[in-house]
Design a protein around this motif. Sequence first.
Motif, PDB file in Angstrom:
ATOM      1  N   GLU A   1       0.826  -1.336   0.019  1.00  0.00           N
ATOM      2  CA  GLU A   1      -0.272   0.442  -0.027  1.00  0.00           C
ATOM      3  C   GLU A   1       0.536   1.067  -0.104  1.00  0.00           C
TER       4      GLU A   1
ATOM      5  N   ARG B   1       3.737   1.782  -7.228  1.00  0.00           N
ATOM      6  CA  ARG B   1       3.319   1.179  -8.184  1.00  0.00           C
ATOM      7  C   ARG B   1       3.520  -0.584  -8.481  1.00  0.00           C
TER       8      ARG B   1
ATOM      9  N   ASP C   1      -2.242   5.205  -1.520  1.00  0.00           N
ATOM     10  CA  ASP C   1      -4.115   4.981  -1.449  1.00  0.00           C
ATOM     11  C   ASP C   1      -4.357   5.005  -0.696  1.00  0.00           C
ATOM     12  N   ARG C   2      -4.712   5.150   0.514  1.00  0.00           N
ATOM     13  CA  ARG C   2      -4.882   5.712   1.517  1.00  0.00           C
ATOM     14  C   ARG C   2      -4.529   6.806   2.503  1.00  0.00           C
TER      15      ARG C   2
ATOM     16  N   THR D   1      -9.785   6.372   2.091  1.00  0.00           N
ATOM     17  CA  THR D   1      -9.154   7.723   0.536  1.00  0.00           C
ATOM     18  C   THR D   1      -9.411   8.498   0.379  1.00  0.00           C
TER      19      THR D   1
END
Lengths: 369, 295
Positions: free
Chosen positions: A32, A182, A203-204, A218
């Motif tokens: 993440e 990524r 992402d968060r 998010t």
Amino acid sequence: MARITLNGIQHRYPGAPDATLKGIDLVINDGEAHALLGGSGAGKTTLLNVLSGLSEAFAGEICFDSKVVRFGERRNVAQVFQFPVLYEGLDVRGNLEFALKNAGWKRGARHERVADIAAKLEIADLLNRRPKDLTLFQKQLVAIGKALVRPDIALVLLDEPLTAVAPATKWRLRVMLKRIQRSLGMTMIYVTHDQTEALTFADRISVMDAGAIIQTDTAQALYERPLHEHVGYFIGSPGMSFLNTRVQDNQLWLADTLLGSTDAAPGLYKLGFRPEWARIVPLNDDHDIVLTVERTRIEHSDRGVPFGLMNAVCDGERLHTRQQLNEVGSVTLPAQAALKIDIARCSLYRDGWRVDGLLGGLLDGHAVG
Amino acid sequence: MQANTNKAWLGVLPVVLLVAFSAVIPLMTVVNYSVQDIFDVQTRVFVGFDWYRETLRDPRFVDALLRQILFSSLILVIEIPLGIVLARGLPREGRLLPLLLVLLAVPLLIPWNVVGMIWQIFARPDIGLLGAAVNAAGFDYNFTGVVTDAWVTLIAMDVWHWTSLVTLLTFAGLTAIPGACYQAAMLDDASRWQVFWYVEFPRIRSVLVIAVLLRLMDSLMIYTEPFVLTGGGPGNATTFLSQYLTSMAVGQFDVGPAAAFSVLYFLVILLLCWLFYTSVMGSSKGPDPYDEDGL
């Protein structure tokens, strides 16, 4: 890579009256991209230091996957700092393979790995240069490469890594970081006070204030359903607008104007809305929410029609809407106008925190339901 | 429009005068003496480079120069590493730190001849604390009689007097290193030696250059301390350039040779410092780190 779990982490600096971290619970998933967002003094860097093993939490535990990691125990964490931290005496290759050498890698394997990382960061042509011959941007790229080079790294910490980089090149570094995160599937924690950086990278996002995480969500959720007024202010540009309202007999009132229906308990609330959820229109009838438009700012125009921000004062509270600017009709400011709010999208806040409850709008000036 | 004048040159005049009186004129006087043989106020003969030739062929000058170079090398080899070790051992903060810094600075505040006096008494084999203790421990020690003992004492004295300077300079350099650099090295599993060599050394390099330069220049000029401690003896074993020069100029009134000696002495110091400085600083020029155009 690993899944990181924080349970009730508390930290206090010696001699400080207040704890800098007041019980942090957080789960960061494997792979993440997570951001810690908050103003200065929110405890972001302290939390980072606890994670990297530099500071000791006096309560709580940290787990890397299912393994509890205690203070002083080694953990495979790499960090990128606010300014590029490199070994000035070594060339770029020496810097990149430093940790690999210490981990006992053979020469061939080292070169292969360094070449791989350098290619990803587009610094392959710099490998034989010294840090002093690099620009700040390139140095920070090398520093990021240093952090990513060990494949057994469980977690990469980024402490405001764009601070030292010139504004014009910030976005390039950000895009590159995101792409690498990524492609390598790395667990990363990105500390910043800049919401744009957090929103585009992560992402968060965990919004921190005064040593606590207020909300982890998010970007979209943070924008649409901020759990606390502070998150509402902090996220968005401009932040959320609030109006003092009152709930009575399942009806939501702003002074003497009925706004809509709700199932929230009776009492005083703040109604929070984003600039896009409200519109300022010319005064029409007695049921209007009356406000004074003070300033407008054009953000863009569509076929000659200006769109942008309206800055108004209603019932003593400052608020913003984002809309077509000539909708108000008046050209001289300040001007009286009416506010239309998409009540169903808004949230009610009590003592700073969001209250669960349905909100319904009005149809033709009458309460629904 | 105003006509161009040369009045601005007047502004430079004070500096020109100051430099002339403080450096150029005295130095030129010495150069003037060094090319003449002066018998009395009226009688003087131009001798060209004769005094220089004579000085360079004088075995006592050559010996003193070699001794001087040996002494400077020895104290640098001891004081610089010792100073670094002490500076790294100092705590970076805390209540003890100011006290330690003051203690370190104390030797630097003591006048040279007092330092010589202190060690002269301290090292006396009969009543000195150090001398008597060493003799009592079974070593035959006498700095006024034995060459090695004289050198050891002299070097110990200089180390005691000046290591603090290196320590304080290095410490100042070390405290300027951001904590993140250490943190990064820790996360890289760097050993203590690697932390010193890759993190600290590159960042204290320039203060170390200053420290070495200061100690090199000062040690090349050393006069008072050995004069008080050993008086240049035993024999000429601790006679350095400045002592020999003084005995020549003041003791024997050999103004011409002494002047030639002075000029050579000055050139030696200049040469050694220049050699050191250029060899160390020559390779450290880089582009402006804030120049982002190289993208």
